[in-house]
Design an enzyme around this catalytic site. Structure first.
Site, mmCIF file in Angstrom:
data_model
loop_
_atom_site.group_PDB
_atom_site.id
_atom_site.type_symbol
_atom_site.label_atom_id
_atom_site.label_comp_id
_atom_site.label_asym_id
_atom_site.label_seq_id
_atom_site.Cartn_x
_atom_site.Cartn_y
_atom_site.Cartn_z
ATOM 1 N N GLN A 4 -17.841 -6.896 9.223
ATOM 2 C CA GLN A 4 -17.758 -8.331 8.938
ATOM 3 C C GLN A 4 -16.995 -8.645 7.654
ATOM 4 O OE1 GLN A 4 -22.224 -8.689 9.622
ATOM 5 N NE2 GLN A 4 -21.517 -10.738 10.168
ATOM 6 N N CYS A 22 -25.687 -15.288 13.117
ATOM 7 C CA CYS A 22 -24.793 -14.279 12.541
ATOM 8 C C CYS A 22 -23.907 -14.947 11.489
ATOM 9 C CB CYS A 22 -23.932 -13.693 13.661
ATOM 10 S SG CYS A 22 -22.749 -12.464 13.094
ATOM 11 N N LEU A 23 -23.711 -14.278 10.368
ATOM 12 C CA LEU A 23 -22.861 -14.843 9.308
ATOM 13 C C LEU A 23 -21.419 -15.016 9.781
ATOM 14 C CD1 LEU A 23 -24.197 -12.938 6.158
ATOM 15 C CD2 LEU A 23 -24.699 -15.283 6.876
ATOM 16 N N HIS A 58 -28.550 -5.643 16.039
ATOM 17 C CA HIS A 58 -27.464 -6.623 15.883
ATOM 18 C C HIS A 58 -26.351 -6.062 14.988
ATOM 19 C CE1 HIS A 58 -26.190 -10.992 14.966
ATOM 20 N NE2 HIS A 58 -25.497 -10.268 14.105
ATOM 21 N N GLU A 59 -26.745 -5.444 13.874
ATOM 22 C CA GLU A 59 -25.741 -4.932 12.919
ATOM 23 C C GLU A 59 -25.014 -3.702 13.478
ATOM 24 O OE1 GLU A 59 -24.973 -6.904 10.670
ATOM 25 O OE2 GLU A 59 -26.776 -8.131 10.759
ATOM 26 N N GLY A 101 -28.669 -9.596 7.138
ATOM 27 C CA GLY A 101 -27.982 -8.371 7.528
ATOM 28 C C GLY A 101 -26.476 -8.562 7.467
ATOM 29 N N HIS A 113 -22.225 -4.732 15.616
ATOM 30 C CA HIS A 113 -21.011 -5.101 14.865
ATOM 31 C C HIS A 113 -20.098 -3.893 14.660
ATOM 32 C CE1 HIS A 113 -21.332 -9.276 13.698
ATOM 33 N NE2 HIS A 113 -22.555 -9.140 13.221
HETATM 34 NI NI NI Z 1 -23.956 -10.598 12.732
#
Ligand code: NI
Length: 163
Positions: free
Chosen positions: A50, A90-91, A132-133, A45, A136
Site C-alpha cells: 500500500q 481499507c486505507l 486482509h493484509e 493494518g 494485499h
Molecule cells: Ni487494506
C-alpha cells in the site's frame, strides 16, 4: 516519516510482493515509517504494498491505544478453520465498508522485525486483519471478494469522486 498510501484502483496495488531475504536496518526503518503512517491515517493494518514497497511485510495494531504493534515479515497462514463475516474497510479504499467472509480462526507463521520466527493464533478482528493484509501482499483487495455488481458500483463511485 509519513508515506503516501496508494488508492484503489491504482494498478500498483496489484503487484505480488517478494519475500524479504534479510531483515536489516533498512527494513526496520520502513517498519517504523509504516507504523507511523498507519497510526496517522488512522488505521489498524497496513501492508508494504500500500506504500508502494513490494516486499512481504505488514504492520498491524488492533488495540484502541496503540499498545499492540505487530510486525509480520514473510507471513504465512499455516492453518485456518471456521468462517465469519466481517465489515471491512481499507486505507487504500477510503470511505468504503463492506462485509467479507473470512476464516474465523487462523494460525500464522512470520518473522518479527529482528528476523526471529514466531507463530501466532488469531481470530475475529485480529484474524480478519491479518488475512486482509496478507491479501494485499498478493495484490488482492478486500473488494475483490465482493460481487461483480458491488465492484462495478465502487469503480463508478471512485471515478465520480476523482472528477
Ligand atoms: Ni487494506
Amino acid at each position: 516519516m509519513l508515506l503516501p498510501i496508494l488508492h484503489y484502483p491504482d494498478k500498483r496495488l496489484r503487484t505480488k510482493a517478494s519475500p524479504i531475504e534479510v531483515v536489516n536496518d533498512e527494513i526496520r526503518t520502513l517498519v517504523k515509517n509504516m507504523f507511523e503512517t498507519m497510526y496517522d491515517a488512522p488505521g489498524i493494518g497496513l501492508a508494504a504494498t500500500q506504500v508502494d514497497h513490494h516486499i512481504r511485510l505488514i504492520v498491524i495494531d488492533t488495540s484502541e491505544d496503540k499498545s499492540q504493534p505487530l510486525c509480520l515479515i514473510n507471513p504465512e497462514i499455516i492453518a485456518k478453520d471456521g468462517e465469519l463475516e466481517w465489515d471491512e474497510g481499507c486505507l487504500s479504499v477510503p470511505n468504503y465498508y463492506e462485509c467479507v467472509t473470512r476464516a474465523n480462526h487462523i494460525k500464522v507463521k512470520a518473522l518479527n522485525e529482528h528476523g526471529e520466527e514466531f507463530e501466532l493464533e488469531a481470530q475475529e478482528l485480529l484474524g480478519v486483519c491479518i488475512q486482509h493484509e496478507i491479501d494485499h501482499l498478493d495484490g488482492v483487495l478486500f473488494v475483490d471478494h465482493l460481487s461483480k455488481l458491488k465492484q462495478r458500483r465502487l469503480l463508478e463511485k471512485t471515478r465520480k469522486e476523482k472528477k
